[in-house]
Design an enzyme around this catalytic site. Sequence first.
Site, PDB file in Angstrom:
ATOM      1  N   SER A  41       0.822  -1.222   0.000  1.00 22.86           N
ATOM      2  CA  SER A  41       0.000   0.000   0.000  1.00 22.86           C
ATOM      3  C   SER A  41       0.855   1.271   0.000  1.00 22.86           C
ATOM      4  CB  SER A  41      -0.953   0.011   1.211  1.00 22.86           C
ATOM      5  OG  SER A  41      -0.216  -0.041   2.421  1.00 22.86           O
ATOM      6  N   THR A  45       7.358   3.364   1.511  1.00 24.15           N
ATOM      7  CA  THR A  45       7.623   4.519   0.640  1.00 24.15           C
ATOM      8  C   THR A  45       7.297   5.808   1.381  1.00 24.15           C
ATOM      9  OG1 THR A  45       7.093   3.186  -1.300  1.00 24.15           O
ATOM     10  CG2 THR A  45       6.993   5.590  -1.576  1.00 24.15           C
ATOM     11  N   ILE A 110       2.228  -3.468   8.794  1.00 28.59           N
ATOM     12  CA  ILE A 110       0.860  -3.776   8.374  1.00 28.59           C
ATOM     13  C   ILE A 110      -0.085  -3.558   9.550  1.00 28.59           C
ATOM     14  CG2 ILE A 110      -0.717  -5.563   7.544  1.00 28.59           C
ATOM     15  CD1 ILE A 110       1.575  -6.856   6.063  1.00 28.59           C
ATOM     16  N   SER A 111       0.314  -4.050  10.723  1.00 26.54           N
ATOM     17  CA  SER A 111      -0.487  -3.930  11.961  1.00 26.54           C
ATOM     18  C   SER A 111      -1.982  -4.102  11.649  1.00 26.54           C
ATOM     19  CB  SER A 111      -0.199  -2.604  12.685  1.00 26.54           C
ATOM     20  OG  SER A 111      -0.079  -1.503  11.826  1.00 26.54           O
TER      21      SER A 111
HETATM   22  N1  LIG Z   1       1.638 -13.816   5.841  1.00 34.67           N
HETATM   23  C1  LIG Z   1       2.079 -12.559   5.642  1.00 34.67           C
HETATM   24  N2  LIG Z   1       1.209 -11.524   5.722  1.00 34.67           N
HETATM   25  C2  LIG Z   1       1.659 -10.273   5.522  1.00 34.67           C
HETATM   26  N3  LIG Z   1       2.951  -9.944   5.221  1.00 34.67           N
HETATM   27  C3  LIG Z   1       3.846 -10.941   5.138  1.00 34.67           C
HETATM   28  C4  LIG Z   1       3.436 -12.294   5.332  1.00 34.67           C
HETATM   29  N4  LIG Z   1       4.535 -13.082   5.172  1.00 34.67           N
HETATM   30  C5  LIG Z   1       5.572 -12.273   4.902  1.00 34.67           C
HETATM   31  N5  LIG Z   1       5.169 -10.975   4.883  1.00 34.67           N
HETATM   32  C6  LIG Z   1       6.108  -9.849   4.700  1.00 34.67           C
HETATM   33  O1  LIG Z   1       6.225  -9.266   6.004  1.00 34.67           O
HETATM   34  C7  LIG Z   1       6.011  -7.879   5.956  1.00 34.67           C
HETATM   35  C8  LIG Z   1       5.031  -7.437   7.053  1.00 34.67           C
HETATM   36  O2  LIG Z   1       5.634  -7.417   8.287  1.00 34.67           O
HETATM   37  P1  LIG Z   1       4.935  -6.626   9.471  1.00 34.67           P
HETATM   38  O3  LIG Z   1       5.807  -6.808  10.648  1.00 34.67           O
HETATM   39  O4  LIG Z   1       4.657  -5.231   9.034  1.00 34.67           O
HETATM   40  O5  LIG Z   1       3.550  -7.417   9.648  1.00 34.67           O
HETATM   41  S1  LIG Z   1       2.501  -7.354  10.857  1.00 34.67           S
HETATM   42  O6  LIG Z   1       2.333  -5.933  11.218  1.00 34.67           O
HETATM   43  O7  LIG Z   1       3.021  -8.133  11.976  1.00 34.67           O
HETATM   44  O8  LIG Z   1       1.257  -7.952  10.334  1.00 34.67           O
HETATM   45  C9  LIG Z   1       5.385  -7.569   4.608  1.00 34.67           C
HETATM   46  O9  LIG Z   1       6.018  -6.355   4.204  1.00 34.67           O
HETATM   47  P2  LIG Z   1       5.246  -5.157   3.463  1.00 34.67           P
HETATM   48  O10 LIG Z   1       4.994  -5.682   2.069  1.00 34.67           O
HETATM   49  O11 LIG Z   1       6.258  -4.040   3.472  1.00 34.67           O
HETATM   50  O12 LIG Z   1       3.999  -4.810   4.197  1.00 34.67           O
HETATM   51  C10 LIG Z   1       5.727  -8.769   3.743  1.00 34.67           C
HETATM   52  O13 LIG Z   1       6.881  -8.492   2.982  1.00 34.67           O
HETATM   53  N1  LIG Z   2       2.581   7.003  -3.934  1.00 31.31           N
HETATM   54  C1  LIG Z   2       3.015   6.064  -4.762  1.00 31.31           C
HETATM   55  N2  LIG Z   2       2.905   6.200  -6.078  1.00 31.31           N
HETATM   56  C2  LIG Z   2       3.352   5.241  -6.919  1.00 31.31           C
HETATM   57  N3  LIG Z   2       3.945   4.087  -6.523  1.00 31.31           N
HETATM   58  C3  LIG Z   2       4.063   3.888  -5.212  1.00 31.31           C
HETATM   59  C4  LIG Z   2       3.619   4.853  -4.251  1.00 31.31           C
HETATM   60  N4  LIG Z   2       3.871   4.385  -3.013  1.00 31.31           N
HETATM   61  C5  LIG Z   2       4.450   3.179  -3.187  1.00 31.31           C
HETATM   62  N5  LIG Z   2       4.573   2.888  -4.488  1.00 31.31           N
HETATM   63  C6  LIG Z   2       5.166   1.654  -5.047  1.00 31.31           C
HETATM   64  O1  LIG Z   2       4.357   0.579  -4.595  1.00 31.31           O
HETATM   65  C7  LIG Z   2       5.168  -0.516  -4.202  1.00 31.31           C
HETATM   66  C8  LIG Z   2       4.872  -0.876  -2.741  1.00 31.31           C
HETATM   67  O2  LIG Z   2       5.295   0.189  -1.921  1.00 31.31           O
HETATM   68  P1  LIG Z   2       5.900  -0.072  -0.482  1.00 31.31           P
HETATM   69  O3  LIG Z   2       6.240   1.259   0.087  1.00 31.31           O
HETATM   70  O4  LIG Z   2       6.990  -1.090  -0.537  1.00 31.31           O
HETATM   71  O5  LIG Z   2       4.625  -0.683   0.264  1.00 31.31           O
HETATM   72  P2  LIG Z   2       4.500  -1.411   1.672  1.00 31.31           P
HETATM   73  O6  LIG Z   2       5.649  -0.945   2.522  1.00 31.31           O
HETATM   74  O7  LIG Z   2       3.183  -0.989   2.200  1.00 31.31           O
HETATM   75  O8  LIG Z   2       4.556  -2.884   1.370  1.00 31.31           O
HETATM   76  C9  LIG Z   2       6.605  -0.107  -4.445  1.00 31.31           C
HETATM   77  O9  LIG Z   2       7.022  -0.627  -5.697  1.00 31.31           O
HETATM   78  C10 LIG Z   2       6.545   1.395  -4.493  1.00 31.31           C
HETATM   79  O10 LIG Z   2       7.541   1.956  -5.324  1.00 31.31           O
END
Ligand SMILES: Nc1ncnc2c1ncn2[C@@H]1O[C@H](COP(=O)(O)OS(=O)(=O)O)[C@@H](OP(=O)(O)O)[C@H]1O
Ligand SMILES: Nc1ncnc2c1ncn2[C@@H]1O[C@H](COP(=O)(O)OP(=O)(O)O)[C@@H](O)[C@H]1O
Length: 207
Positions: A41, A45, A110-111
């Site tokens: 989401s 970033t 994510i929380s």
């Molecule tokens: N099952 C599952 N569900 C969600 N996410 C997963 C899972 N397994 C691995 N990942 C990776 O772990 C990152 C999320 O870690 P968080 O510590 O933010 O998660 S939480 O708040 O405890 O739910 C998350 O990173 P982000 O994509 O940056 O959100 C994923 O890369």
């Molecule tokens: N405001 C934005 N506009 C366009 N692309 C974005 C924007 N924010 C994030 N992205 C792109 O979306 C993807 C996921 O972003 P990221 O910050 O890693 O998300 P998260 O930390 O929630 O998993 C990345 O490839 C990032 O470059």
Amino acid sequence: MSAIGNSTNIFWQECQVGKLDRQKLLKQRGCVVWITGLSGSGKSTLACTLGRELHSRGNLAYVLDGDNLRHGLNKDLGFSADDRAENIRRVGEVAKLFADAGLICIASLISPYRKDRDSCRSIIPDSSFIEVFMNMPLELCEARDPKGLYKLARAGKIKGFTGIDDPYEPPHNCEIEIKEEMGVCPSPSAMAGQVVGYLEEKGFLQD
Ligand SMILES: Nc1ncnc2c1ncn2[C@@H]1O[C@H](COP(=O)(O)OS(=O)(=O)O)[C@@H](OP(=O)(O)O)[C@H]1O
Ligand SMILES: Nc1ncnc2c1ncn2[C@@H]1O[C@H](COP(=O)(O)OP(=O)(O)O)[C@@H](O)[C@H]1O
């Protein structure tokens, strides 16, 4: 003297230099910017763009990113509801210390559970817990899929993936909501600008 959790016979130690002194030194007010939302989401970033923007304005900020913390402090935790709750609890406690140190602490996780986020809110004093909801549609996050995790989750190769077969509970009471305008996601600097505007308005960026 008291008992806290499993600790007995413990005392609170006060020091001469307190939060107000540190805030005066830093010319800002310590707080926690808590960024919640689906994987993809834009949490990281926003966290990094906001951290850079605050740094360039002369404000001291520090990013606590969920993914990064799972490399160390939280490497013993998985993704069950209990482990996620413990993950959020620990990061909430660390964020509280950073805010007490006078920093703008940016936590991006994510929380997914409302009660875990609300528990963090309840331990951070003086309305200085600022919840930022990345309100992006699942379809957008899944289309971005920068780590290929949604693809694996859809294929059943990751179980309990948030948004696919694990819940995400949106906030009822967030301070800031970041969402698409006319179907377009704001740019990273516009998202950071929205948060900076809030911090300025509430007086966190000066003492
Ligand atoms: N099952 C599952 N569900 C969600 N996410 C997963 C899972 N397994 C691995 N990942 C990776 O772990 C990152 C999320 O870690 P968080 O510590 O933010 O998660 S939480 O708040 O405890 O739910 C998350 O990173 P982000 O994509 O940056 O959100 C994923 O890369
Ligand atoms: N405001 C934005 N506009 C366009 N692309 C974005 C924007 N924010 C994030 N992205 C792109 O979306 C993807 C996921 O972003 P990221 O910050 O890693 O998300 P998260 O930390 O929630 O998993 C990345 O490839 C990032 O470059």
